[in-house]
Each structure stands twice: as C-alpha cells, then as structure tokens.
Design a protein around this motif. Structure first.
Motif, PDB file in Angstrom:
ATOM      1  N   ALA A   1       0.848  -1.197   0.000  1.00 54.60           N
ATOM      2  CA  ALA A   1       0.000   0.000   0.000  1.00 54.60           C
ATOM      3  C   ALA A   1       0.882   1.246   0.000  1.00 54.60           C
ATOM      4  O   ALA A   1       1.922   1.301   0.660  1.00 54.60           O
ATOM      5  N   TRP A   2       0.440   2.265  -0.714  1.00 47.83           N
ATOM      6  CA  TRP A   2       1.195   3.517  -0.748  1.00 47.83           C
ATOM      7  C   TRP A   2       0.291   4.660  -1.179  1.00 47.83           C
ATOM      8  O   TRP A   2      -0.819   4.449  -1.660  1.00 47.83           O
ATOM      9  N   ALA A   3       0.767   5.871  -0.952  1.00 46.39           N
ATOM     10  CA  ALA A   3       0.005   7.072  -1.301  1.00 46.39           C
ATOM     11  C   ALA A   3       0.961   8.094  -1.896  1.00 46.39           C
ATOM     12  O   ALA A   3       2.188   8.003  -1.727  1.00 46.39           O
TER      13      ALA A   3
ATOM     14  N   VAL B   1       6.473  10.431  -2.240  1.00 47.83           N
ATOM     15  CA  VAL B   1       5.980   9.071  -2.438  1.00 47.83           C
ATOM     16  C   VAL B   1       5.973   8.382  -1.077  1.00 47.83           C
ATOM     17  O   VAL B   1       7.027   8.037  -0.537  1.00 47.83           O
ATOM     18  N   MET B   2       4.801   8.171  -0.512  1.00 47.46           N
ATOM     19  CA  MET B   2       4.645   7.640   0.846  1.00 47.46           C
ATOM     20  C   MET B   2       4.433   6.135   0.753  1.00 47.46           C
ATOM     21  O   MET B   2       3.312   5.634   0.689  1.00 47.46           O
ATOM     22  N   SER B   3       5.529   5.410   0.716  1.00 48.09           N
ATOM     23  CA  SER B   3       5.483   3.971   0.489  1.00 48.09           C
ATOM     24  C   SER B   3       5.230   3.229   1.792  1.00 48.09           C
ATOM     25  O   SER B   3       5.579   3.693   2.881  1.00 48.09           O
ATOM     26  N   GLY B   4       4.591   2.036   1.670  1.00 47.66           N
ATOM     27  CA  GLY B   4       4.341   1.189   2.824  1.00 47.66           C
ATOM     28  C   GLY B   4       3.440   1.826   3.860  1.00 47.66           C
ATOM     29  O   GLY B   4       3.613   1.592   5.066  1.00 47.66           O
ATOM     30  N   MET B   5       2.496   2.638   3.416  1.00 50.47           N
ATOM     31  CA  MET B   5       1.666   3.386   4.351  1.00 50.47           C
ATOM     32  C   MET B   5       0.230   3.372   3.865  1.00 50.47           C
ATOM     33  O   MET B   5      -0.041   3.600   2.690  1.00 50.47           O
ATOM     34  N   SER B   6      -0.713   3.118   4.771  1.00 50.69           N
ATOM     35  CA  SER B   6      -2.124   3.172   4.416  1.00 50.69           C
ATOM     36  C   SER B   6      -2.553   4.615   4.209  1.00 50.69           C
ATOM     37  O   SER B   6      -1.861   5.553   4.617  1.00 50.69           O
ATOM     38  N   ILE B   7      -3.711   4.806   3.598  1.00 46.76           N
ATOM     39  CA  ILE B   7      -4.175   6.154   3.297  1.00 46.76           C
ATOM     40  C   ILE B   7      -4.462   6.930   4.577  1.00 46.76           C
ATOM     41  O   ILE B   7      -4.229   8.140   4.661  1.00 46.76           O
TER      42      ILE B   7
END
Length: 970
Positions: free
Chosen positions: A539-541, A594-600
């Motif tokens: 997951a990423w945002a 790029v917010m990797s490995g993070m839920s929304i």
C-alpha cells in the motif's frame, strides 16, 4: 593448424562462395518468377492545346493506327491513348501497367462508357489507379470480355508510352522483383560508396572522397535508368523536387566524372598534354550545372545531349591518349572500367537523342554496377600499396610518438612489473626508470588493481576500466582510466588521469535526477520513484504539495529570497518524513512525496503534520520572515498505476485543496467519484492525443431566432459532439477541454469547419432562409499558424459558402494577440465571412480595445442573461452591451434564454437575436433542413404567443433591417 586455417580462409572459402554464387545464378529458380506481361497495342494522339475531352478523344483515336510504343519526343503537352485490355487470368484480377518513369499525371476511363477509373500524379493516386514500379497501374477487376481503356497523360523527358497487361499475382511478383533489383543495386553501390568514403577519410586520400561521391552519382543515374530514382534510402522524394534533382544529378555527375578523371590520371595527363582540351571539358561541366538550375527539364535534356556529347568526346579522346602513352596494367584497367561506365551511363541518353532503340534502356544499370565494383577494387588495391610504402616510415615515427604522447603508455611483464613506460606515465605515477623491475602495478593503485588489469587485458583492446590510486602513494583520491591488451605474454596499455572528469560525471548523474537548488529529486527522479513504487504490491500514497503565497515572495523580495524559502521547505519536509520516502520538487513551488508502505489513513495523519510544519512556522531569510501556506493533494494509489495518472490525480486534488477555504488538504481514496472522473478525463485526453481525428465526432445545430422577424430566417450555431464507444454522447465541454489538453484542438476545429462547409454546399438549396451559421474557434487554433493556413485554404475552396459563416472567438482570446486577431478578422471579411465576439462581458478587458476589433456581432455572456430578470444589475449590463453593439454597427445575440420573461425583456432592450433552450435545444441536421425558420422549433405556447405578437415589417424593410451597418450578419 594455423597454416591449415589460413589456407582454408584465404583460398577455400572464397572459392566456395564464388562457385556457389555462379551455380545459384545459373540453376536456382528466380525468387520472383512471373508469367510475364502482354504488350498492348496503342492508338495515340497528342493534344497540344489541351482542348479534348474524353468523348472527343475517343472519336479522334478511332482513326489512328496502332503502335507498340509511342515517343513523346520531350513534349510536355497532354497525350491521349487508347488500348484494348483482354482478360489476363480466370482467377486473378486484370491490371494494366503504364511503365513510363517520365509520367507526371494520368487519368483513365472505360472508353465504351467513359466511366472514370481514377487519376494519379507523383504525389497521390485515386480509385483504380495506383503507383507501381516506375509508373502506374490500372485495376480492371475480373473481365468477362476485352475492355477498351482511354487514358490521358502528361510526360516530361524522353518518355516512351507503352501498356502492359498483367494478372494481379504476376504484377505483384514483378513489382517485388523490381524492388529487389533496385534494393540490391542501391544497397550495394551505397555500401561501396560509404566504404570508400570512410577509407578515404581514415587515410586522408581526398581522391577517393571524389570517387565515393561519384559512386553515389553513379547510383542515382542507375536509379534513373531503372525508374526508381524517385526514392532515396527507402524514402520517397517529393515530386516537386524530383525533376530539379534529376537535372542537378546529371550535371553534378558530369563534373564529378571530370574531377575524378583529372585526379586519377594527373601524372599521365602531364605526359599526354592537351590541357586546354581538359579545361574545355571542365567548362562544359560548369555550363551544364548552370543549365540544370536555369532551364526547365524539357529544355535541359537537349542541352545535356549536346554539351554531354561534347564532354564525352573529350574524355574518350584523352582516354585513348592515356592508353597509348601510359600502358601500365593499372591504368589500362582504370581506363577500361571508366569507359564502360561512361558508355553504360549515357546509353539511355544517346538512345533517346538519336532514336537508337537498342541503346534505350540498355546496359546502364548492370555495367555501371560492375564497373563501380572494379573501380573500387583497384582503388582499394592502390590504397593498400600506399599503406605498405608508408608503413616503414610509420614504424620509424612510432617511437617518437610513444615518447611525446601526453597519455601514459606502459608495458608490464607477466608478473606485473614495469618493462617500459613513456615520460607521461612516469610523470603521472612519479615512477623512475631505475624502479621498473622493483615496483609492482599494485604499488600505485587501489587494492585488487593487478587482478582487474589482467582481466581487462584478457578482453583485448576493446574494453576500458576506471580505478583509483593507492592511499600509500598519496594519490588515493585520484581516478585513472585504463586500457590494456596482451601482446607476446606482456600487457600493454594506456593510462589517463580522469579525476576531474569522474567528479563531473558524478555531479551530472546526481543532477540528472535531483534538483540542484533543494537537493531533492527532480521530476525525472520523482517519476522514476513512482514507477518503482507502482511495481511494488504494498500500500502507498502520493502527496502533492503546493505553496500558496510563494509567488508573492518572489515578486516582492526577489528570486534569491524565494530560493531560500524553497530550500527550507525541502529541509522541513525531509526532517518530517523518513529517509525511505522519495521526495522531490517537480515545479517552481510544487513538491511530491511518495509515501510507500503506508495506508491512506496513516498518510492523512502524516500530511496534516506536514501542513503544520510548512505553514505554521515563518521562514527566516536574513532579517525578514515570510509566512507561506501549503496545500496538499493526497491520493491513494494502487499497484500498476501509471506515473502520469498518479501525478495528474494528485495535482487535481491539490488544486481543489487550494480552492477550499476551510481545509488545506483534499484526499482521493480508491473508488472516489473525483478519482474516477479524472481517470475518465485522462482516458479521453489520451484518445484525442493518440488519433489525428478521434472516432465518434458529429455536429448538432442550435437555432438562433431573430427578435425582429422570428419567422423569416433560419440561423443556427454549429456545436460539436462526440459519441463514446458505448453509444453515450459525451458533454461538449469535456471533449473541448480534453482536446485542448491533448494538443489536438486545431485538428478538431479544422474538421468541424470542413464538415460544415461540405454540408452547407450539399444542402445549400434547402437553406434559403439561412443568413448566418455560427462556428466556435478555440484560442489554441486561432494562434496556430498552420491551422490558419489550412482554414483559409478551405475558405478559398468553398468561397461561395464562406458568406454563411460567422466565426465566434471569445473576448479574451481575441485580445490575447490583438494584432494577430485584427489580421485574422480582416482576412475573414475579405472572403465574405463574419466575426462574432463570444461570451462578451465575461472577461475583464477594457472596452477601449473593442473599437480596434471590427467584429460583426457580440454574443452576450449567458451568465448575465440567465439571471437578468432576478438582478436589475444584469439588465443594466445587458442594456449597455446592446447599446454598445448598436452604436458600433454590430448585432447583439443573447445566449442561455430559458424563460419567456427573459425573452420579453430582451425584446424590450433591443437585442437582435436570441438563443437558448426556450427556443430550441441543439438539433440534428435533418431537423434543420426540414424547418423554415428558427421559430418553427418553439413548443412553449407562451413563446408562440409572444412570437405572434411581434409585428413583422414588410419584406424589403425586414431584409434591410437585418443587415448590420458594416457587412455583418443577415
């Protein structure tokens, strides 16, 4: 073993190749074997005045005798010819080939019915006529009985008109054979020319540079003889350039032949004498070059025959003298091959000049290729002999070069000790001659240097290696570029100090993906990080950050202060986010994380902290402090999302956040309506950008009713629509916006105008009450020079239709480039068209510019019309615009009329025309053709009663009233 391999390679393999080639040529079947063509007898007449039509030509041709071929004798006037075509195959379609490479235009008919078969020229073909080989072909389908065919053609040069009957398969096979032959000869000669040219450059033999150019000219003359000189390296030469290029080629080839002749035999010519005769031949070449530029093709050919014949005579005489006086085998072969080339090259010219059929289309191609190969072989042999003579001198000079070269050169023994080193290397490594046997390679370079050098030397001289110096020797920070090879169990190589270059390369690599101001990623680096993250299933945002008041800092305090603010923004962001989050600047004040490995939800919390970090604390720059706010667009991304889509979604969310007064962040979750809507918009943009004209475009027409005489005219506005693949009609606004984003709006505008002009021309008789037809032009099209030229070319083609057109341009677009708009309006008026300013009043432009725009009508912005009965201020604005239009001699058109009260108010104010759903929604073209006036579409009883109450003046007065004061709308 070495001797066996040498013998096999030098003698056996070439012999096998030669024998195999001869055997293949003699006994192997041809790849493109066809049944051949049938020569069709012709009846031919000339049409010097171009006065004959097909029917008259058929009558005239009935009395002509049949011939196998017909010579135009350089005439460029039309020629009519008639021939009967039998059925060439029971299974294949029948074709007729007209093989003249000199044909410029062609039109054909079925002679018995005068049914057109098509027309063709060197740019295009239509219907049943197509280009094939050097000429054209006519497709006649499956014939039950012989068919008479009539053709009219124009030719340039010494054309021979003939007709050949083919079945479809045989013609295709013959065309492939033609293409294969041209490709083989062209590729072979061009490859030979390139080889000679490169060899000449490497060896600085400028005579062979002339020879390489002569080979290219020889290739072009071979192509002219075979009829495929209209192409070059697989690309078609535009027809407008073909004849001048042929003339220039003939003249240049003559000059190159003379230059090559004088260079190859400069020693022999000193013995032969006759320098004045050689000078005469050179002046003839200059005269031919001038003629190729100054004369048309029909006059250049006789000049070529005359001057070329004299020049050939000069060369033949001098060749004979050289053979007689200098009888070495090399000279004899040169002379023989050159003589064959001259004869082969000019055989077609001599055949056409003196009507010798045996020379026309003779041996030019084959003999030119063979003699070229022979010439190349002797050129290479001469070059090899010259190399052998200079080799000894080169070896003598090599030692001096070794000592003075600035690059370090060395030789190591098998153990890694120095055997030789030039002064440059000794200086680079501080190596003394007395240390050769003592010092090892590892003493001067980083750990593992000796093993790396051995591996490099094993690869041969192709590779190179960069290594660092030895810390113990004090040059650990230095970088060296190494090349090496093994020779006689030794290692020989070169060494260059590339420390500064390595530092520059590292800096360039950093700048390729990083922003030099903030040190964060640039757009390329961000896109690369997004692409990498998109391939990961976690997951990423994606967060898109925009600074709201940054432009004010730049404007008030300069870019230096703004740059310092950007640096601090990057510092604060990096301090907040972990190092694993790629972060970069992709615009002036726009950043992406790029917010990797993070839920929304986690990303939302993180972005709230980011907004606080960027917005709450002032930015200290010198003795000033700046307050800058940040807006964030956050999108939840999925696996496999495209880079551009992710950035576009985040950008849109950020723009929405900037518009919001309550929150500084807008979030798009998966499946959000805005998310899906933007995805559809991007898909539409991609569709419009991928195709020159997207499928599904069609036009609708919304009536415009006159308030003076509503039942007397049928005027309307043309509107664009697009039908989606599922059959739904897309909103016009989305189509226009997507077309503008894709850059395809000019092509669509051109399609709208062309389609409308063709439709009006087709139905002009049914549009007796139509005075004007409004068409919108986008700003992008109005500022596109190519679009303007294309549109005015359309206007010139449909000049009798242009007076119907009223082109609408918005006020803001019109004043974007006032001079360009004035020129555009003047050209439209000159051709009889009209101009309307659309959405007038919606912009902020001063009215003083209106006097410089000689428009015919003002279309009042619909926002004023829709609310005018509820807001007296809107009535005042509309009254002012109507009065302004009337005083400037323009007509006024009110849009968005949706209720009868507004209609009555507009009538009282004095508006000339109204448009809106109250009158009629956009209609299909058939409904427009079936109506007599715009009032025919009105369904509301109150509106019908209002129309009936309007007093219609008599016909003369109404027509006069409907004409604006200055060539405007009817």
């Amino acid at each position: 073993m070495d001797r066996l391999l040498y013998t096999f390679s030098v003698f056996v393999v070439p012999a096998l190749i030669a024998v195999g080639t001869v055997a293949t040529l003699l006994w192997a079947p041809h790849q493109f074997e066809s049944n051949g063509a049938v020569a069709l007898p012709l009846r031919v007449i000339k049409d010097p005045r171009g006065a004959l039509d097909p029917a008259g030509a058929v009558k005239s041709l009935e009395h002509q005798a049949e011939v196998g071929r017909f010579s135009t004798q350089l005439a460029e006037t039309p020629v009519w010819f008639l021939f009967n075509v039998p059925n060439m195959s029971l299974e294949q379609s029948t074709y007729v080939e007209l093989p003249s490479r000199h044909a410029q235009t062609l039109a054909c008919w079925i002679a018995s019915t005068l049914q057109p078969l098509g027309v063709a020229n060197r740019q295009s073909t239509t219907n049943e006529i197509s280009a094939v080989k050097a000429g054209f072909s006519v497709h006649l389908g499956h014939l039950a009985q012989p068919v008479p065919v009539l053709c009219r053609g124009t030719f340039s040069g010494p054309a021979q008109i003939s007709a050949l009957g083919w079945d479809g398969q045989s013609l295709r096979t013959s065309a492939l054979d033609f293409q294969e032959s041209s490709g083989m000869i062209g590729g072979g000669l061009l490859t030979l020319a390139v080889f000679v040219f490169v060899t000449a450059l490497i060896n600085r033999e400028w005579t062979y540079v002339i020879f390489a150019a002569w080979l290219v000219g020889n290739l072009r003359l071979c192509a002219n003889a075979m009829g495929w000189d209209m192409q070059w390296t697989g690309r078609t030469i535009p027809a407008d350039f073909l004849q001048p290029l042929r003339q220039f080629t003939f003249a240049t080839y003559y000059l190159l032949t003379g230059a090559l002749f004088s260079q190859l035999f400069r020693r022999e010519l000193k013995v032969v004498g006759y320098h004045w005769l050689l000078g005469l031949g050179q002046y003839i070449g200059i005269a031919l070059l001038v003629c190729s530029v100054a004369l048309p093709y029909s006059r250049f050919i006789p000049a070529l025959w005359l001057l070329g014949g004299i020049g050939i005579g000069v060369l033949i005489f001098l060749l004979a003298r050289i053979v007689w006086l200098a009888r070495s085998r090399t000279v004899l072969w040169y002379v023989g091959s050159l003589a064959i080339v001259l004869f082969a090259t000019f055989s077609d010219v001599l055949g056409a000049a003196f009507s010798i059929k045996s020379l026309s289309g003779g041996v030019s191609t084959v003999m030119a290729a063979l003699s070229s190969s022979m010439m190349a072989a002797f050129a290479i042999a001469e070059q090899m002999r010259a190399e052998r003579e200079h080799r000894r001198q080169a070896q003598t000079e090599l030692r001096n070069t070794y000592d003075v070269t600035p690059i370090g050169l060395f030789t190591l023994d098998s153990a890694g000790h120095f055997v030789r080193a030039n002064p440059a290397l000794r200086s680079m490594l501080s190596l003394q001659k007395t240390e050769y046997k003592v010092r090892h390679w590892n003493d001067y370079f980083e750990s593992g240097a000796w093993g790396a050098l051995q591996a490099l030397a094993s690869k041969g001289s192709e590779g190179e290696l960069e290594m660092g110096g030895a810390v113990a020797r004090g040059n650990g920070e230095r970088r060296f570029l190494l090349k090496a090879t093994r020779s006689n169990n030794w290692i020989e190589g070169s060494l260059q100090d590339v420390t500064e270059r390595s530092k520059a390369i590292e800096r360039l690599r950093f700048l390729a993906e990083h922003d030099p101001l903030t040190g964060s990623l640039n757009r390329r680096g961000v896109e690369k990080a997004i692409a990498a993250q998109s391939e990961d299933g976690a997951a990423w945002a994606l967060a898109y950050v925009d600074l709201d008041r940054f432009k004010l800092v730049n404007d008030l305090f300069g870019h230096r202060a703004g740059d310092e603010v950007l640096k601090q923004v990057a510092t604060r962001t990096r301090a907040l986010f972990s190092a694993g989050f790629p972060f970069g600047r992709i615009g002036g004040d726009e950043f992406v994380c790029v917010m990797s490995g993070m839920s929304i939800d986690e990303a939302i919390d993180c972005c709230h902290h980011l907004i606080s970090a960027l917005s709450d604390t002032p930015y200290q720059v010198g003795n000033r402090a700046f307050q800058v706010k940040a807006s964030v667009g956050l999108v939840e991304c999925s696996h496999g999302v495209r880079v551009q889509d992710a950035l576009s979604h985040a950008d849109r969310a950020c723009r929405e956040a900037k518009k919001s007064s309550n929150t500084r962040m807008v979030t798009y979750r998966k499946g959000a309506a805005a998310f899906e809507e933007r995805a559809e918009e991007l898909k539409l943009v991609e569709t419009l950008g991928r195709n020159r004209l997207p499928p599904g475009l069609f036009l609708v027409m919304q009536p415009i009713m006159s308030l003076t005489a509503p039942t007397e005219s049928l005027n309307f506005e043309v509107l664009l629509r697009m039908r989606a693949p599922d059959g739904a009609t897309l909103p016009a606004g989305k189509v226009i916006v997507a077309a503008e984003e894709s850059g395809n709006i000019a092509a669509i505008d051109k399609w709208v105008i062309a389609t409308l002009l063709e439709w009006v021309e087709k139905h002009q008789a049914s549009l007796t009450n139509t005075r004007f037809i409004c068409v919108n032009l986008s700003g992008g099209s109005l500022n596109d020079e190519q679009f303007m030229e294309d549109v005015f070319a359309l206007f010139a083609r449909f000049r009798h239709i242009v007076p119907y057109l009223c082109l609408e341009i918005t006020e803001s677009v019109a004043l974007h480039d006032l001079g360009n708009t004035q020129r555009f309006i003047a050209r439209v008026h000159e051709m009889g068209g009209k101009i309307a300013l659309d959405d007038f009043g919606a912009g902020y432009t001063s009215f003083k510019y209106l006097k410089d725009l000689s428009a015919d009508a003002l279309k009042i912005d619909g926002e004023f019309i829709r609310t005018m009965c509820a807001h007296p201020a809107d009535i005042a604005i509309v009254e002012a615009i109507v009065a302004l239009a009337r005083n400037l001699g323009m007509r006024s058109v009110a849009e968005w009329v949706e209720d009868v009260d507004t209609l009555r108010a507009l009538k009282e104010i004095g508006v000339d025309y109204v448009q809106g759903y109250l009158i009629a929604k956009p209609q299909e073209s058939g409904a427009i053709l079936a109506a007599t006036s715009a009032a025919s579409f009105v369904k509301d009883p109150a509106v019908v009663q209002f129309i009936d109450s309007i007093v219609v003046p008599d016909t003369t007065l109404a027509f006069t009233y409907d004409i604006p004061a200055k060539a405007g709308l009817h």
